[in-house]
Structure formats: C-alpha cells, structure tokens
Design a protein around this motif. Structure first.
Motif, PDB file in Angstrom:
ATOM      1  N   PRO A  23       0.819  -1.218   0.000  1.00 14.64           N
ATOM      2  CA  PRO A  23       0.000   0.000   0.000  1.00 14.64           C
ATOM      3  C   PRO A  23       0.849   1.263   0.000  1.00 14.64           C
ATOM      4  O   PRO A  23       1.936   1.299   0.581  1.00 14.64           O
ATOM      5  CB  PRO A  23      -0.805  -0.127   1.305  1.00 14.64           C
ATOM      6  CG  PRO A  23       0.070  -0.951   2.198  1.00 14.64           C
ATOM      7  CD  PRO A  23       0.779  -1.925   1.300  1.00 14.64           C
ATOM      8  N   GLU A  24       0.353   2.305  -0.666  1.00 11.33           N
ATOM      9  CA  GLU A  24       0.997   3.615  -0.632  1.00 11.33           C
ATOM     10  C   GLU A  24       0.739   4.266   0.724  1.00 11.33           C
ATOM     11  O   GLU A  24      -0.195   3.888   1.446  1.00 11.33           O
ATOM     12  CB  GLU A  24       0.463   4.488  -1.761  1.00 11.33           C
ATOM     13  CG  GLU A  24       0.717   3.931  -3.166  1.00 11.33           C
ATOM     14  CD  GLU A  24       2.199   3.897  -3.504  1.00 11.33           C
ATOM     15  OE1 GLU A  24       2.918   4.814  -3.048  1.00 11.33           O
ATOM     16  OE2 GLU A  24       2.624   2.960  -4.198  1.00 11.33           O
ATOM     17  N   VAL A  25       1.542   5.269   1.052  1.00  8.79           N
ATOM     18  CA  VAL A  25       1.436   5.928   2.359  1.00  8.79           C
ATOM     19  C   VAL A  25       0.994   7.378   2.144  1.00  8.79           C
ATOM     20  O   VAL A  25       1.799   8.237   1.784  1.00  8.79           O
ATOM     21  CB  VAL A  25       2.778   5.887   3.120  1.00  8.79           C
ATOM     22  CG1 VAL A  25       2.556   6.325   4.569  1.00  8.79           C
ATOM     23  CG2 VAL A  25       3.397   4.510   3.077  1.00  8.79           C
ATOM     24  N   PRO A  58      -9.268  -2.375   3.130  1.00  9.45           N
ATOM     25  CA  PRO A  58      -9.254  -3.467   2.150  1.00  9.45           C
ATOM     26  C   PRO A  58     -10.479  -4.364   2.317  1.00  9.45           C
ATOM     27  O   PRO A  58     -10.712  -4.904   3.402  1.00  9.45           O
ATOM     28  CB  PRO A  58      -7.962  -4.219   2.503  1.00  9.45           C
ATOM     29  CG  PRO A  58      -7.079  -3.184   3.114  1.00  9.45           C
ATOM     30  CD  PRO A  58      -7.991  -2.266   3.871  1.00  9.45           C
ATOM     31  N   PRO A  59     -11.290  -4.537   1.274  1.00 12.02           N
ATOM     32  CA  PRO A  59     -12.545  -5.274   1.423  1.00 12.02           C
ATOM     33  C   PRO A  59     -12.385  -6.780   1.556  1.00 12.02           C
ATOM     34  O   PRO A  59     -13.305  -7.459   2.015  1.00 12.02           O
ATOM     35  CB  PRO A  59     -13.299  -4.940   0.132  1.00 12.02           C
ATOM     36  CG  PRO A  59     -12.218  -4.657  -0.865  1.00 12.02           C
ATOM     37  CD  PRO A  59     -11.113  -4.002  -0.093  1.00 12.02           C
ATOM     38  N   ASP A  60     -11.217  -7.306   1.166  1.00 11.92           N
ATOM     39  CA  ASP A  60     -11.055  -8.756   1.129  1.00 11.92           C
ATOM     40  C   ASP A  60      -9.910  -9.274   1.995  1.00 11.92           C
ATOM     41  O   ASP A  60      -9.547 -10.444   1.911  1.00 11.92           O
ATOM     42  CB  ASP A  60     -10.859  -9.225  -0.314  1.00 11.92           C
ATOM     43  CG  ASP A  60      -9.695  -8.526  -1.014  1.00 11.92           C
ATOM     44  OD1 ASP A  60      -9.084  -7.630  -0.390  1.00 11.92           O
ATOM     45  OD2 ASP A  60      -9.399  -8.871  -2.174  1.00 11.92           O
ATOM     46  N   VAL A  61      -9.336  -8.409   2.846  1.00  7.43           N
ATOM     47  CA  VAL A  61      -8.261  -8.823   3.756  1.00  7.43           C
ATOM     48  C   VAL A  61      -8.719  -8.542   5.188  1.00  7.43           C
ATOM     49  O   VAL A  61      -8.843  -7.393   5.580  1.00  7.43           O
ATOM     50  CB  VAL A  61      -6.939  -8.087   3.466  1.00  7.43           C
ATOM     51  CG1 VAL A  61      -5.853  -8.545   4.446  1.00  7.43           C
ATOM     52  CG2 VAL A  61      -6.492  -8.318   2.035  1.00  7.43           C
ATOM     53  N   PRO A  62      -8.999  -9.574   5.978  1.00  5.09           N
ATOM     54  CA  PRO A  62      -9.463  -9.345   7.345  1.00  5.09           C
ATOM     55  C   PRO A  62      -8.312  -8.956   8.273  1.00  5.09           C
ATOM     56  O   PRO A  62      -7.153  -8.883   7.862  1.00  5.09           O
ATOM     57  CB  PRO A  62     -10.075 -10.687   7.741  1.00  5.09           C
ATOM     58  CG  PRO A  62      -9.340 -11.685   6.908  1.00  5.09           C
ATOM     59  CD  PRO A  62      -8.969 -11.000   5.619  1.00  5.09           C
ATOM     60  N   ASP A  71       7.351   1.012   8.972  1.00  9.59           N
ATOM     61  CA  ASP A  71       8.108   0.700   7.752  1.00  9.59           C
ATOM     62  C   ASP A  71       8.358   1.958   6.914  1.00  9.59           C
ATOM     63  O   ASP A  71       9.405   2.094   6.292  1.00  9.59           O
ATOM     64  CB  ASP A  71       7.320  -0.338   6.947  1.00  9.59           C
ATOM     65  CG  ASP A  71       7.884  -0.588   5.574  1.00  9.59           C
ATOM     66  OD1 ASP A  71       8.972  -1.181   5.497  1.00  9.59           O
ATOM     67  OD2 ASP A  71       7.252  -0.185   4.572  1.00  9.59           O
ATOM     68  N   ALA A  72       7.388   2.868   6.910  1.00 11.89           N
ATOM     69  CA  ALA A  72       7.517   4.105   6.138  1.00 11.89           C
ATOM     70  C   ALA A  72       6.610   5.168   6.751  1.00 11.89           C
ATOM     71  O   ALA A  72       5.594   4.841   7.367  1.00 11.89           O
ATOM     72  CB  ALA A  72       7.151   3.875   4.672  1.00 11.89           C
ATOM     73  N   VAL A  73       6.997   6.434   6.574  1.00 12.02           N
ATOM     74  CA  VAL A  73       6.251   7.558   7.138  1.00 12.02           C
ATOM     75  C   VAL A  73       5.801   8.459   6.002  1.00 12.02           C
ATOM     76  O   VAL A  73       6.615   8.865   5.153  1.00 12.02           O
ATOM     77  CB  VAL A  73       7.121   8.350   8.141  1.00 12.02           C
ATOM     78  CG1 VAL A  73       6.373   9.565   8.658  1.00 12.02           C
ATOM     79  CG2 VAL A  73       7.557   7.454   9.289  1.00 12.02           C
ATOM     80  N   GLY A  74       4.510   8.777   5.957  1.00 12.13           N
ATOM     81  CA  GLY A  74       3.976   9.605   4.903  1.00 12.13           C
ATOM     82  C   GLY A  74       4.215  11.087   5.146  1.00 12.13           C
ATOM     83  O   GLY A  74       4.615  11.499   6.245  1.00 12.13           O
ATOM     84  N   PRO A  75       3.943  11.921   4.158  1.00  8.52           N
ATOM     85  CA  PRO A  75       4.094  13.364   4.319  1.00  8.52           C
ATOM     86  C   PRO A  75       3.224  13.887   5.462  1.00  8.52           C
ATOM     87  O   PRO A  75       2.079  13.473   5.619  1.00  8.52           O
ATOM     88  CB  PRO A  75       3.599  13.921   2.968  1.00  8.52           C
ATOM     89  CG  PRO A  75       3.697  12.781   2.021  1.00  8.52           C
ATOM     90  CD  PRO A  75       3.470  11.545   2.810  1.00  8.52           C
ATOM     91  N   GLY A  76       3.776  14.768   6.274  1.00  8.58           N
ATOM     92  CA  GLY A  76       3.006  15.365   7.364  1.00  8.58           C
ATOM     93  C   GLY A  76       2.906  14.515   8.601  1.00  8.58           C
ATOM     94  O   GLY A  76       2.375  14.964   9.625  1.00  8.58           O
ATOM     95  N   ALA A  77       3.401  13.293   8.571  1.00  7.95           N
ATOM     96  CA  ALA A  77       3.364  12.420   9.747  1.00  7.95           C
ATOM     97  C   ALA A  77       4.671  12.578  10.525  1.00  7.95           C
ATOM     98  O   ALA A  77       5.753  12.507   9.938  1.00  7.95           O
ATOM     99  CB  ALA A  77       3.178  10.970   9.340  1.00  7.95           C
ATOM    100  N   ILE A  99       0.498  -2.776   6.461  1.00  6.77           N
ATOM    101  CA  ILE A  99      -0.760  -2.041   6.496  1.00  6.77           C
ATOM    102  C   ILE A  99      -0.460  -0.554   6.646  1.00  6.77           C
ATOM    103  O   ILE A  99       0.619  -0.169   7.109  1.00  6.77           O
ATOM    104  CB  ILE A  99      -1.663  -2.495   7.668  1.00  6.77           C
ATOM    105  CG1 ILE A  99      -0.922  -2.366   8.993  1.00  6.77           C
ATOM    106  CG2 ILE A  99      -2.168  -3.905   7.465  1.00  6.77           C
ATOM    107  CD1 ILE A  99      -1.802  -2.604  10.198  1.00  6.77           C
ATOM    108  N   VAL A 100      -1.415   0.262   6.254  1.00  8.84           N
ATOM    109  CA  VAL A 100      -1.290   1.719   6.375  1.00  8.84           C
ATOM    110  C   VAL A 100      -2.344   2.218   7.349  1.00  8.84           C
ATOM    111  O   VAL A 100      -3.517   1.853   7.246  1.00  8.84           O
ATOM    112  CB  VAL A 100      -1.455   2.398   5.000  1.00  8.84           C
ATOM    113  CG1 VAL A 100      -1.581   3.911   5.154  1.00  8.84           C
ATOM    114  CG2 VAL A 100      -0.264   2.067   4.112  1.00  8.84           C
TER     115      VAL A 100
END
Length: 328
Positions: A23-25, A58-62, A71-77, A99-100
């Motif tokens: 997934p993108e962050v 995600p609709p199909d991943v419980p 693992d990674a930090v998005g902009p503004g976080a 997961i994000v």
C-alpha cells in the motif's frame, strides 16, 4: 507482499494466501510491517460475508489488530520514525505483511512486552475497557457479570473489572475455562444450563443483582440479563454469537430503570478511533506495566494457516486470544 485474502464469502477454506501490491502511504499516515495479527470473531463474520469492512479498508483482507514496526512515514506524519515498535486497531487488513494507518491511531508498544503479546491486546482490552468503563460506568465496589469469560474480550474484561475493584461474575460453556479465569480475578463462575444463569447470579449477589453486564452473546441471554440486574443496572451489548433477535419483558426494563447499550468499535469515525487508541497508553498501558493485567494467548498460527485459526475460534475452544504470525 503477502496477504491472506477472502476469495469469496464462505467457510475457512476461502482464505487464500496471495502476493499483492504494497500500500501507498498518504499524508498523515504511516506504513507498518506487521509481525503479528489477532484473530477475532469479526474476521469470521467478514469471511462469511456478514460483516463488510468500513469504507477505505481493504474489502477482502481481514484483521482488526496488529503489532509490528514502522516501515515508512507519509508526508506530514511526525509521531513515529521508521523502526519504531507499534501496535493498535485497524478497520481491517491486518492479515497482511504491511498495512497503512493514520499516525494518530497508532500506539507505541510497551518496552517490556513482546510483539506477540502486544498483538493480543488492542481489540480485547480496548473493547472491554470501552464497554465496561465508558459505556457501563463500572466503578469499584460494583458487581459485574461478564459473559464468555474465557474468550479474548472476556479474559480482558475479567482483568479490567478486577483491577477497577469490582466483584466479578463470569459465564462460560465449560468449567475448565471458568477455573482458569479465577487466576485473572474471576470471583464466581457459572456454566449456563439451557441458556439460564440469572438465578445463580442472584444467588451470588445475595438476590441484589449485578450493576453492569458485559454481553458478548446476545440472543436469549438478554432476557436473562434483565432478570440478573440490580436497579439502574447497565447492560452493554458487544457481541451476538447467540443470535441477533430475542424477546424480553420490557416491564422489567422500566421497573428496574435499566439501560441497554449497544456498542461497536470498527465502524466509528476517525476521531473516535483515535480516542479509543489512547486507552492503549493509559490506563491499559499503565496496568500492563504494573502487571495488573496481561494478554492471554491460546495459540499462534503462521499466516498461511489462518484457516486453521478460524476453525479453532469457530469451535469456541480457545482460552484467550488466537494470533497469526505474519512476518517470516
């Protein structure tokens, strides 16, 4: 990355391990490399097609809870740096290697517990604390009835109620689970007979009844809950494993001035989820550090054996939590 995907609604056999895109962050979010994920009844319902996830999940991943590392930090976080150990709740998607999550929904993992232990905490303890304290207003000296006392939420609720200073009565299908729960703070254990338990609760409380009920069963238990309650008691309905419909005597609800309160965590808006996540730091984190509560783990399966984990939970065999080890 690997993820356990629901290929179609059905039994445990519909769970399928697949390679999917990472997934993108987005802004304000972090990506977490999941080490362990908890298995919950909501996952079973989602797999069967009865509990769709909220928008944006995600609709199909419980998977509703996790423990891992940033693992990674998005902009503004800015709350966490890569490599930080974290745990928490999500609306779904935790049966995956990454997961994000919005950074404000994430909690730092206490230094003195393992990632395995941490993954057994969020759903069980936040659900139990929110139901008993925020909804049920349980206080020291009160008497509480906890159904399914040997389940993940049940074992957490027994410990929380005991830590608060309440007199704790619990029900379970087996005497063995009740016996094991006594070490967690259970004062009286009851095995319901044909769905009946109110008379034994009244006997245990000197005919006064309980002040709070944490109901993970629903169905026919609700009418018995009403019979087991003291005046002005609060019944907190969290689960419906016993069915979504029942019949109760509303005259008793009026006469005793009872409150019947329904609650769910998964579909709450972001700000409410952030407030719920804060409970992992205080008081839950404080109680963990003081050894007043502890995560109870029954079994740990590798991610590829998620179907076996679902089967075990469906059979009501575990005492405490069932987990998946996600990392390799």
């Amino acid at each position: 990355m690997r993820a356990m995907v629901i290929r179609a609604p059905g039994g445990p056999e519909v769970l399928e391990l697949r390679e999917v895109a990472e997934p993108e962050v987005p802004h304000g979010h972090v990506r977490i490399a999941v080490r362990y994920a908890g298995v919950n009844r909501a996952d079973l319902l989602q797999r069967a097609g009865h509990y769709p996830p909220p928008p944006g999940v995600p609709p199909d991943v419980p998977g509703l809870e996790y423990a891992g590392v940033i693992d990674a930090v998005g902009p503004g976080a800015s709350r966490f740096a890569p490599g930080a150990r974290v745990y928490g709740l999500v609306g779904g998607g935790a049966y995956a290697e990454k997961i994000v999550v919005h950074e404000r929904e994430v909690s730092p993992t206490p230094t003195d517990i393992t990632d395995e232990q941490a993954s057994a905490i969020p759903e069980a303890f936040v659900t139990a604390y929110d139901a008993l304290v925020h909804r049920g207003r349980l206080s020291a000296g009160e008497q509480v009835l906890i159904h399914a006392a040997g389940s993940g939420v049940g074992t957490a609720a027994v410990q929380i109620a005991h830590a608060i200073g309440a007199f704790v009565i619990g029900t379970s299908r087996t005497q063995d689970k009740l016996q094991r729960a006594t070490s967690l703070g259970l004062d009286v254990g009851i095995v319901p007979r044909d769905g009946r338990f109110a008379d034994e609760v009244l006997h245990a409380t000197g005919k006064g009844g309980v002040d709070v009920v944490l109901d993970l069963v629903g169905g026919g238990y609700v009418a018995e809950n009403v019979r087991a309650c003291a005046s002005k008691a609060r019944i907190i309905l969290v689960g419906l494993t016993g069915g979504a419909r029942t019949e109760i005597d509303l005259r008793e609800v009026l006469r005793r001035r009872l409150e019947i309160i329904g609650t769910v965590l998964r579909s709450r808006p972001l700000e409410e989820k952030i407030e719920a996540a804060k409970q992992l730091t205080r008081p839950i984190g404080t109680w963990l550090a003081a050894k007043r509560i502890q995560p109870i783990i029954d079994r740990v399966f590798p991610l590829e054996e998620a179907a076996q984990a679902h089967k075990l939970l469906e059979e009501n065999l575990p005492f405490g939590k069932v987990l998946l080890r996600v990392d390799r």
